[in-house]
Design a protein around this motif. Sequence first.
Motif, PDB file in Angstrom:
ATOM      1  N   LEU A 242       7.426   8.723  18.655  1.00  0.00           N
ATOM      2  CA  LEU A 242       8.716   8.953  19.289  1.00  0.00           C
ATOM      3  C   LEU A 242       9.782   9.484  18.333  1.00  0.00           C
ATOM      4  N   THR A 243       9.400   9.693  17.064  1.00  0.00           N
ATOM      5  CA  THR A 243      10.344  10.313  16.126  1.00  0.00           C
ATOM      6  C   THR A 243      10.267  11.831  16.180  1.00  0.00           C
ATOM      7  N   GLY A 244       9.170  12.356  16.706  1.00  0.00           N
ATOM      8  CA  GLY A 244       8.954  13.793  16.732  1.00  0.00           C
ATOM      9  C   GLY A 244       8.204  14.329  15.535  1.00  0.00           C
ATOM     10  N   LYS A 245       7.886  13.460  14.560  1.00  0.00           N
ATOM     11  CA  LYS A 245       7.268  13.986  13.333  1.00  0.00           C
ATOM     12  C   LYS A 245       5.815  14.427  13.526  1.00  0.00           C
ATOM     13  N   TYR A 246       5.178  13.983  14.627  1.00  0.00           N
ATOM     14  CA  TYR A 246       3.806  14.398  14.892  1.00  0.00           C
ATOM     15  C   TYR A 246       3.724  15.505  15.957  1.00  0.00           C
ATOM     16  N   ALA A 247       4.863  16.056  16.331  1.00  0.00           N
ATOM     17  CA  ALA A 247       4.897  17.072  17.388  1.00  0.00           C
ATOM     18  C   ALA A 247       4.043  18.284  17.014  1.00  0.00           C
ATOM     19  N   GLY A 248       3.366  18.818  18.007  1.00  0.00           N
ATOM     20  CA  GLY A 248       2.543  20.001  17.789  1.00  0.00           C
ATOM     21  C   GLY A 248       1.331  19.759  16.920  1.00  0.00           C
ATOM     22  N   GLY A 249       0.916  18.497  16.819  1.00  0.00           N
ATOM     23  CA  GLY A 249      -0.252  18.166  16.008  1.00  0.00           C
ATOM     24  C   GLY A 249       0.035  18.003  14.536  1.00  0.00           C
ATOM     25  N   ALA A 250       1.305  17.995  14.140  1.00  0.00           N
ATOM     26  CA  ALA A 250       1.661  17.836  12.728  1.00  0.00           C
ATOM     27  C   ALA A 250       1.229  16.471  12.212  1.00  0.00           C
ATOM     28  N   ARG A 251       0.801  16.424  10.969  1.00  0.00           N
ATOM     29  CA  ARG A 251       0.436  15.176  10.310  1.00  0.00           C
ATOM     30  C   ARG A 251       1.041  15.199   8.911  1.00  0.00           C
TER      31      ARG A 251
ATOM     32  N   THR B 278       0.851  -1.191   0.000  1.00  0.00           N
ATOM     33  CA  THR B 278       0.000   0.000   0.000  1.00  0.00           C
ATOM     34  C   THR B 278       0.892   1.248   0.000  1.00  0.00           C
ATOM     35  N   GLN B 279       1.583   1.493   1.088  1.00  0.00           N
ATOM     36  CA  GLN B 279       2.469   2.659   1.143  1.00  0.00           C
ATOM     37  C   GLN B 279       3.772   2.452   0.376  1.00  0.00           C
ATOM     38  N   ASN B 280       4.170   1.198   0.187  1.00  0.00           N
ATOM     39  CA  ASN B 280       5.417   0.908  -0.516  1.00  0.00           C
ATOM     40  C   ASN B 280       5.186  -0.041  -1.675  1.00  0.00           C
TER      41      ASN B 280
ATOM     42  N   THR C  62      -2.105   9.843   8.790  1.00  0.00           N
ATOM     43  CA  THR C  62      -3.069  10.317   7.796  1.00  0.00           C
ATOM     44  C   THR C  62      -3.866   9.171   7.199  1.00  0.00           C
ATOM     45  N   ILE C  63      -3.434   7.933   7.493  1.00  0.00           N
ATOM     46  CA  ILE C  63      -4.112   6.747   6.964  1.00  0.00           C
ATOM     47  C   ILE C  63      -4.902   6.039   8.053  1.00  0.00           C
ATOM     48  N   ASN C  64      -4.267   5.849   9.206  1.00  0.00           N
ATOM     49  CA  ASN C  64      -4.878   5.091  10.298  1.00  0.00           C
ATOM     50  C   ASN C  64      -5.293   5.967  11.476  1.00  0.00           C
ATOM     51  N   GLY C  65      -5.595   7.210  11.220  1.00  0.00           N
ATOM     52  CA  GLY C  65      -6.191   8.092  12.221  1.00  0.00           C
ATOM     53  C   GLY C  65      -5.369   8.288  13.476  1.00  0.00           C
ATOM     54  N   ASP C  66      -5.831   7.698  14.578  1.00  0.00           N
ATOM     55  CA  ASP C  66      -5.170   7.923  15.870  1.00  0.00           C
ATOM     56  C   ASP C  66      -4.066   6.911  16.153  1.00  0.00           C
ATOM     57  N   LEU C  67      -3.572   6.253  15.111  1.00  0.00           N
ATOM     58  CA  LEU C  67      -2.463   5.291  15.253  1.00  0.00           C
ATOM     59  C   LEU C  67      -2.809   4.172  16.226  1.00  0.00           C
ATOM     60  N   GLY C  68      -3.980   3.587  16.032  1.00  0.00           N
ATOM     61  CA  GLY C  68      -4.379   2.481  16.896  1.00  0.00           C
ATOM     62  C   GLY C  68      -4.569   2.895  18.336  1.00  0.00           C
ATOM     63  N   GLY C  69      -5.074   4.114  18.548  1.00  0.00           N
ATOM     64  CA  GLY C  69      -5.315   4.604  19.899  1.00  0.00           C
ATOM     65  C   GLY C  69      -4.101   5.208  20.566  1.00  0.00           C
ATOM     66  N   ARG C  70      -2.994   5.338  19.839  1.00  0.00           N
ATOM     67  CA  ARG C  70      -1.773   5.864  20.462  1.00  0.00           C
ATOM     68  C   ARG C  70      -1.784   7.387  20.565  1.00  0.00           C
ATOM     69  N   ILE C  71      -2.452   8.061  19.638  1.00  0.00           N
ATOM     70  CA  ILE C  71      -2.508   9.518  19.691  1.00  0.00           C
ATOM     71  C   ILE C  71      -3.643   9.955  20.602  1.00  0.00           C
ATOM     72  N   SER C  72      -3.307  10.713  21.616  1.00  0.00           N
ATOM     73  CA  SER C  72      -4.317  11.241  22.537  1.00  0.00           C
ATOM     74  C   SER C  72      -3.740  12.447  23.257  1.00  0.00           C
ATOM     75  N   VAL C  73      -4.597  13.131  24.000  1.00  0.00           N
ATOM     76  CA  VAL C  73      -4.123  14.277  24.791  1.00  0.00           C
ATOM     77  C   VAL C  73      -3.170  13.822  25.890  1.00  0.00           C
ATOM     78  N   HIS C  74      -3.232  12.537  26.261  1.00  0.00           N
ATOM     79  CA  HIS C  74      -2.347  12.017  27.299  1.00  0.00           C
ATOM     80  C   HIS C  74      -0.975  11.648  26.738  1.00  0.00           C
TER      81      HIS C  74
ATOM     82  N   THR D  57      -1.869  -0.686   6.158  1.00  0.00           N
ATOM     83  CA  THR D  57      -1.926   0.776   6.052  1.00  0.00           C
ATOM     84  C   THR D  57      -2.573   1.209   4.728  1.00  0.00           C
ATOM     85  N   PRO D  58      -3.909   1.107   4.605  1.00  0.00           N
ATOM     86  CA  PRO D  58      -4.849   0.598   5.609  1.00  0.00           C
ATOM     87  C   PRO D  58      -5.063  -0.906   5.471  1.00  0.00           C
TER      88      PRO D  58
END
Length: 347
Positions: free
Chosen positions: A243-252, A25-27, A259-271, A56-57
């Motif tokens: 943990l790479t920093g590429k999503y820092a500050g809400g960047a996508r 898909t991506q590759n 941009t494909i799997n939304g919240d990264l399997g529940g990993r992205i959150s305010v916490h 993905t997806p």
Amino acid sequence: MRYTTLGRTELRVSNFCLGTMTWGTQNSDAEAFQQIDYALDQGVNFLDTAEMYPTTPLSAGTSGETERIIGRWFAKTGRREEVVLATKIVGAGNRTAGRDGAPIGPATLRLALDDSLRRLGTDRVDLYQLHWPNRGSYHFRRDWTFAPEEQPRGQAEEMLAILETLGELTREGKIRAVGLSNESAWGTATYLRLAEAHGLPRIASIQNEYSLMCRSFDLDLAELCHHEDVGLLAYSPLAAGLLTGKYAGGARPAGSRATINGDLGGRISVHSEPVAEAYVAIARRHGLDPAQMALAFAAARPFMASVIIGATSMEQLRTDLGAADVTLPAEVLRDIAALRRRHPRPL
């Protein structure tokens, strides 16, 4: 590159394993082939895939394509003997593999393995893994609702039938070793007990999530694996990119997994996002690449057999494999420990 003996088998695997779930898909084929060639040149000898990949997806229409890509690489290069090859059978409830969500059992094991072998263009799989237990799993953020008391009795009988079939497939030469994935301490211990009691294949590895932000393995499973010689194959060691920093500050970033799997399997959150940024800050403060710090930390854990890395670009892959040469100094480990003490469970 360091190498580890997988469990009590004769398989020697590199400390880093090339993950494949974006291939198809991506590759493209050409990109996947380039990744494999480069990884092998860096000393990686371990490939991990699954019958349901790519994810993905995730789609029934693309299920199995990653294995086909690997099979085409084998056919093109003739380098099958240079690779320790791992794949997986899906567990109950997944319909992408074409078996209508059937649970893992004697019949589905044979059918799934033969299909994987055909797609991979090989006569054997070196490590055949159960992608998740039929009874369910607390992984992928399901720990918040996990209810083991709702599991039906008789799990050990079902697991024995699975092991017996894996024993038959081992004797037939179709698999060399067996592993688990998304498993618990009880599940792993039960498989080990049954194998010893009945002379069946012993569990060599367990593929569970492990990263700076997901460290539940450090407790009961680490103790079990230490005493029983079961190695961890860590997936999502970069917390799906957090943990790479590429999503820092809400960047996508365009084309990224978020941009494909939304919240990264529940990993992205305010916490989780502020904690991820704090780990990235530790790396930057000590002059380290954030991804390499996270991967080097995982690779140095005493129970680690291999850290599974996935990349969609050669730049990412080169960065990730550069972690093989990184040893974290004591002051970095102290900062990591202090941050974990403040935020022990951010995912």
